[in-house]
Design an enzyme around this catalytic site. Structure first.
Site, PDB file in Angstrom:
ATOM      1  N   CYS A   1       0.838  -1.207   0.000  1.00 52.74           N
ATOM      2  CA  CYS A   1       0.000   0.000   0.000  1.00 52.74           C
ATOM      3  C   CYS A   1       0.876   1.261   0.000  1.00 52.74           C
ATOM      4  CB  CYS A   1      -0.904  -0.057   1.236  1.00 52.74           C
ATOM      5  SG  CYS A   1      -1.690   1.485   1.682  1.00 52.74           S
TER       6      CYS A   1
ATOM      7  N   CYS B   1       0.180   3.702   2.821  1.00 52.32           N
ATOM      8  CA  CYS B   1       0.683   3.155   4.084  1.00 52.32           C
ATOM      9  C   CYS B   1       2.178   3.451   4.227  1.00 52.32           C
ATOM     10  CB  CYS B   1       0.471   1.641   4.147  1.00 52.32           C
ATOM     11  SG  CYS B   1      -1.251   1.138   4.059  1.00 52.32           S
TER      12      CYS B   1
END
Length: 119
Positions: free
Chosen positions: A45, A48
Protein backbone atom coordinates in the site's frame (compact mmCIF):
# COMPACT_ATOMS: atom_id res chain seq x y z
CA UNK A 1 25.39 -15.43 35.32
CA UNK A 2 22.03 -13.79 34.82
CA UNK A 3 19.83 -14.41 31.86
CA UNK A 4 18.08 -11.45 30.31
CA UNK A 5 14.73 -12.81 29.18
CA UNK A 6 13.34 -9.32 28.61
CA UNK A 7 15.27 -9.10 25.33
CA UNK A 8 13.15 -11.96 24.00
CA UNK A 9 9.90 -10.32 25.08
CA UNK A 10 8.17 -7.52 23.23
CA UNK A 11 9.65 -4.09 24.00
CA UNK A 12 8.28 -2.24 26.98
CA UNK A 13 9.34 1.09 25.53
CA UNK A 14 6.91 2.83 23.25
CA UNK A 15 9.57 4.71 21.28
CA UNK A 16 9.24 2.28 18.36
CA UNK A 17 6.13 0.77 16.80
CA UNK A 18 5.13 -2.63 18.15
CA UNK A 19 4.42 -5.13 15.39
CA UNK A 20 1.27 -7.06 16.28
CA UNK A 21 0.68 -10.69 15.44
CA UNK A 22 -2.85 -11.59 16.45
CA UNK A 23 -5.70 -10.35 18.59
CA UNK A 24 -4.20 -11.53 21.88
CA UNK A 25 -1.09 -9.44 21.40
CA UNK A 26 -3.10 -6.35 20.41
CA UNK A 27 -5.35 -6.79 23.45
CA UNK A 28 -2.25 -7.07 25.64
CA UNK A 29 -0.73 -3.87 24.22
CA UNK A 30 -4.02 -1.98 24.55
CA UNK A 31 -4.35 -3.23 28.14
CA UNK A 32 -0.83 -2.13 29.13
CA UNK A 33 -0.79 1.36 27.61
CA UNK A 34 -3.12 4.29 28.26
CA UNK A 35 -3.14 5.39 24.62
CA UNK A 36 -2.48 3.13 21.64
CA UNK A 37 -2.47 4.27 18.03
CA UNK A 38 -2.95 1.17 15.89
CA UNK A 39 -1.90 1.32 12.26
CA UNK A 40 -3.60 -1.30 10.07
CA UNK A 41 -1.41 -1.39 6.96
CA UNK A 42 -0.24 -3.51 4.02
CA UNK A 43 3.28 -3.67 2.60
CA UNK A 44 1.96 -3.14 -0.96
CA UNK A 45 0.00 0.00 0.00
CA UNK A 46 1.59 3.26 -1.19
CA UNK A 47 -0.31 5.53 1.24
CA UNK A 48 0.68 3.16 4.08
CA UNK A 49 4.33 3.62 3.14
CA UNK A 50 3.84 7.40 3.19
CA UNK A 51 2.30 7.15 6.66
CA UNK A 52 5.05 4.93 8.12
CA UNK A 53 7.54 7.72 9.01
CA UNK A 54 4.69 9.68 10.60
CA UNK A 55 3.67 6.83 12.92
CA UNK A 56 7.33 6.16 13.76
CA UNK A 57 7.75 9.82 14.76
CA UNK A 58 4.57 9.69 16.85
CA UNK A 59 5.84 6.54 18.59
CA UNK A 60 9.10 8.30 19.47
CA UNK A 61 7.72 11.71 20.39
CA UNK A 62 4.32 11.15 22.04
CA UNK A 63 3.19 9.19 25.08
CA UNK A 64 1.10 6.91 22.88
CA UNK A 65 2.17 3.39 22.09
CA UNK A 66 2.05 2.70 18.35
CA UNK A 67 0.96 -0.75 17.19
CA UNK A 68 1.29 -1.89 13.58
CA UNK A 69 -0.97 -4.60 12.17
CA UNK A 70 -0.22 -6.11 8.75
CA UNK A 71 -3.70 -6.75 7.38
CA UNK A 72 -2.46 -9.48 5.03
CA UNK A 73 -0.94 -11.47 7.91
CA UNK A 74 -3.81 -10.66 10.33
CA UNK A 75 -6.94 -10.74 8.17
CA UNK A 76 -9.27 -11.88 10.96
CA UNK A 77 -8.02 -9.18 13.31
CA UNK A 78 -8.52 -6.52 10.64
CA UNK A 79 -12.03 -7.84 9.93
CA UNK A 80 -12.90 -7.81 13.63
CA UNK A 81 -12.22 -4.06 13.68
CA UNK A 82 -14.11 -3.46 10.44
CA UNK A 83 -11.01 -2.47 8.49
CA UNK A 84 -12.03 -2.26 4.84
CA UNK A 85 -9.22 -0.11 3.47
CA UNK A 86 -5.63 0.67 4.34
CA UNK A 87 -4.24 2.59 5.97
CA UNK A 88 -6.74 2.59 8.81
CA UNK A 89 -5.69 4.04 12.16
CA UNK A 90 -7.58 3.10 15.29
CA UNK A 91 -6.92 4.98 18.50
CA UNK A 92 -7.50 3.32 21.86
CA UNK A 93 -7.67 5.27 25.10
CA UNK A 94 -7.96 3.56 28.48
CA UNK A 95 -8.57 0.22 26.76
CA UNK A 96 -11.45 1.38 24.56
CA UNK A 97 -11.59 2.21 20.86
CA UNK A 98 -12.22 5.96 20.64
CA UNK A 99 -11.31 7.00 17.08
CA UNK A 100 -10.98 5.51 13.60
CA UNK A 101 -9.23 7.28 10.73
CA UNK A 102 -9.18 5.88 7.20
CA UNK A 103 -6.50 7.18 4.86
CA UNK A 104 -3.40 9.28 5.37
CA UNK A 105 -3.51 12.09 7.93
CA UNK A 106 -0.78 14.59 8.68
CA UNK A 107 1.50 14.29 11.67
CA UNK A 108 0.12 17.46 13.27
CA UNK A 109 -3.47 16.18 13.06
CA UNK A 110 -2.56 12.80 14.53
CA UNK A 111 -0.43 14.38 17.26
CA UNK A 112 -3.34 16.66 18.23
CA UNK A 113 -5.71 13.69 18.30
CA UNK A 114 -3.37 11.75 20.60
CA UNK A 115 -2.91 14.79 22.85
CA UNK A 116 -6.68 15.24 23.14
CA UNK A 117 -6.85 11.86 24.91
CA UNK A 118 -3.62 12.29 26.88
CA UNK A 119 -5.01 14.99 29.16
Amino acid sequence: MTTDTASDAEPTTTEEPIHIDGADQLNDVVGRHDIVLTDFYADWCGPCQMLEPVVETLAAETNAAVAKVDVDANQQLAQSYGVRGVPTLILFADGKQVEEIVGVKGEADLRALIQSYAE
